[in-house]
Design a protein around this motif. Structure first.
Motif, mmCIF file in Angstrom:
data_model
loop_
_atom_site.group_PDB
_atom_site.id
_atom_site.type_symbol
_atom_site.label_atom_id
_atom_site.label_comp_id
_atom_site.label_asym_id
_atom_site.label_seq_id
_atom_site.Cartn_x
_atom_site.Cartn_y
_atom_site.Cartn_z
ATOM 1 N N CYS A 110 21.371 37.062 16.096
ATOM 2 C CA CYS A 110 19.962 37.462 16.025
ATOM 3 C C CYS A 110 19.357 37.166 14.660
ATOM 4 O O CYS A 110 18.195 36.735 14.564
ATOM 5 C CB CYS A 110 19.819 38.940 16.366
ATOM 6 S SG CYS A 110 20.086 39.296 18.125
ATOM 7 N N ARG A 111 20.131 37.367 13.602
ATOM 8 C CA ARG A 111 19.626 37.032 12.277
ATOM 9 C C ARG A 111 19.330 35.538 12.165
ATOM 10 O O ARG A 111 18.291 35.122 11.633
ATOM 11 C CB ARG A 111 20.637 37.461 11.216
ATOM 12 C CG ARG A 111 20.159 37.212 9.780
ATOM 13 C CD ARG A 111 21.017 37.961 8.781
ATOM 14 N NE ARG A 111 22.382 37.459 8.745
ATOM 15 C CZ ARG A 111 23.453 38.151 9.116
ATOM 16 N NH1 ARG A 111 23.314 39.386 9.595
ATOM 17 N NH2 ARG A 111 24.659 37.631 9.036
ATOM 18 N N ASN A 112 20.229 34.729 12.694
ATOM 19 C CA ASN A 112 20.037 33.282 12.618
ATOM 20 C C ASN A 112 18.932 32.789 13.541
ATOM 21 O O ASN A 112 18.187 31.865 13.189
ATOM 22 C CB ASN A 112 21.347 32.557 12.911
ATOM 23 C CG ASN A 112 22.309 32.622 11.748
ATOM 24 O OD1 ASN A 112 21.897 32.646 10.589
ATOM 25 N ND2 ASN A 112 23.607 32.644 12.028
ATOM 26 N N VAL A 113 18.789 33.409 14.714
ATOM 27 C CA VAL A 113 17.733 32.967 15.618
ATOM 28 C C VAL A 113 16.370 33.268 15.011
ATOM 29 O O VAL A 113 15.423 32.476 15.142
ATOM 30 C CB VAL A 113 17.894 33.591 17.024
ATOM 31 C CG1 VAL A 113 17.290 34.974 17.132
ATOM 32 C CG2 VAL A 113 17.280 32.685 18.088
ATOM 33 N N VAL A 114 16.258 34.370 14.318
ATOM 34 C CA VAL A 114 15.001 34.697 13.625
ATOM 35 C C VAL A 114 14.730 33.690 12.515
ATOM 36 O O VAL A 114 13.607 33.186 12.372
ATOM 37 C CB VAL A 114 15.046 36.138 13.087
ATOM 38 C CG1 VAL A 114 13.936 36.376 12.058
ATOM 39 C CG2 VAL A 114 14.929 37.140 14.234
ATOM 40 N N ASP A 115 15.755 33.373 11.729
ATOM 41 C CA ASP A 115 15.579 32.417 10.631
ATOM 42 C C ASP A 115 15.160 31.049 11.153
ATOM 43 O O ASP A 115 14.255 30.403 10.593
ATOM 44 C CB ASP A 115 16.864 32.298 9.815
ATOM 45 C CG ASP A 115 17.163 33.536 8.984
ATOM 46 O OD1 ASP A 115 16.240 34.366 8.803
ATOM 47 O OD2 ASP A 115 18.311 33.675 8.515
ATOM 48 N N TYR A 116 15.795 30.588 12.216
ATOM 49 C CA TYR A 116 15.410 29.296 12.784
ATOM 50 C C TYR A 116 14.010 29.347 13.376
ATOM 51 O O TYR A 116 13.207 28.424 13.197
ATOM 52 C CB TYR A 116 16.411 28.854 13.849
ATOM 53 C CG TYR A 116 17.606 28.119 13.298
ATOM 54 C CD1 TYR A 116 17.466 26.866 12.701
ATOM 55 C CD2 TYR A 116 18.883 28.671 13.371
ATOM 56 C CE1 TYR A 116 18.572 26.187 12.188
ATOM 57 C CE2 TYR A 116 19.986 27.997 12.868
ATOM 58 C CZ TYR A 116 19.820 26.757 12.280
ATOM 59 O OH TYR A 116 20.906 26.083 11.774
#
Length: 327
Positions: A110-116
């Motif tokens: 979830c952290r990475n999907v937000v960043d992308y």
């Protein structure tokens, strides 16, 4: 109504796709293949030009992505293997996907999907972060109670929550029904904002999906595909659902090897397919068009099928009682 195409970064960097889409009556271009590849393209000069041209021509920009290797980097396996899937032999493996009952794995994804998503903005508000391409999910004691499609939905429910909290309060996210996730989820219900994307990759394009007896050798029939679509439409609303087809997918017809073959466009099958899907209340459509790069258009300059594709949607959209389903 979505009238879309999906193109990889090489297609987008070598052909003026926003202008071609506008001329053809296509209103949505989705980038492909992985988040990291598309991020590099979008942050390049060619990527910025692409976004500017899409805005100029009024083309929606989306990103349809094989995402898991970027969202949960494989090198983390040596740090904590419990974040990754367990195979049928009871062994944790770092090859594909994740364990959706690992809170740590879900937090990282979830952290990475937000960043992308903050870089790869969707101008339609729809997001597409898929599990690994047709690859198995986790078989651990907790995950094993759920089908692959249910595990995918557990993940998608968490991702859409994160996207709505951190990126766009109206963000929506695709649940991809494809190969091992064609069976509808039963034990898990979709969270608000999760919509169906149905991709019948193993059908035949020589006959319409409405020909229920048609099939590729050793694959399920069109009738089975329609049965599975109908079952998924009992879980997900038709008005937000999207069919992701392969009508224009040069890469598929080339068996994902270059040099590309000429697209075997079949207008009658395309129109009959639209009718079959439309009878189920579906109004959003896209097709892969990968490998339609500069080398392709030099070798096969007649791309009049793009106009036929757009015209087919225009006629479909103006039938009696269609309703727009832009999310």
């Amino acid at each position: 109504m979505t009238r879309g195409i999906v193109l990889d970064v090489n297609d987008l960097s070598t052909v003026d796709w926003p202008k071609r889409a506008k001329e053809a009556g296509i209103n949505t271009i989705a980038t492909h293949v992985t988040p990291s590849q598309v991020k590099s393209f979008i942050q390049s000069e060619k990527g910025r030009t692409f976004l500017s041209e899409c805005e100029k021509y009024g083309i929606w920009v989306e990103h349809e992505l094989h995402a898991m290797a970027d969202l949960l980097p494989r090198e983390l396996f040596s740090e904590d293997s419990t974040m990754f899937r367990m195979n049928e032999k009871g062994v944790r493996v770092g090859d594909f996907n994740l364990c959706v009952h690992s809170g740590k794995a879900l937090d990282i994804v979830c952290r990475n999907v937000v960043d992308y998503a903050k870089v790869l903005r969707s101008t339609s508000g729809r997001y597409f972060y898929w599990i690994d391409d047709g690859q198995p999910m986790c078989k651990c004691p907790d995950c094993g109670k759920f089908s692959d499609s249910e595990q995918a939905l557990i993940l998608e429910n968490r991702m859409v929550e994160a996207l709505r909290k951190e990126v766009d309060p109206k963000a929506t996210l695709a649940h991809l029904a494809y190969i091992n996730t064609l069976d509808p989820p039963r034990k898990i219900k979709p969270a608000a904002g999760v919509f169906l994307e149905f991709a019948p990759i193993h059908r035949t394009w020589e006959k319409s999906i409405s020909d229920t007896a048609a099939r590729q050798p050793a694959q399920i029939s069109h009738g089975d595909y329609l049965r599975l679509l109908d079952a998924n439409l009992e879980v997900f609303p038709a008005e937000t659902a999207q069919v992701l087809e392969y009508w224009l997918d040069v890469s598929l017809f080339s068996h994902w090897k270059k040099p590309a073959v000429q697209l075997p466009w079949n207008r009658d099958v395309f129109l009959q397919d639209l009718d079959a899907y439309g009878k189920r209340g579906i109004r959003n459509f896209s097709s892969f068009a990968v490998y339609m790069d500069s080398a392709y258009v030099r070798k096969y300059p007649d791309v009049s099928f793009l106009k036929a594709y757009g015209d087919g949607f225009a006629a479909f959209e103006h039938r009696p009682n269609p309703t727009s389903s832009r999310p």
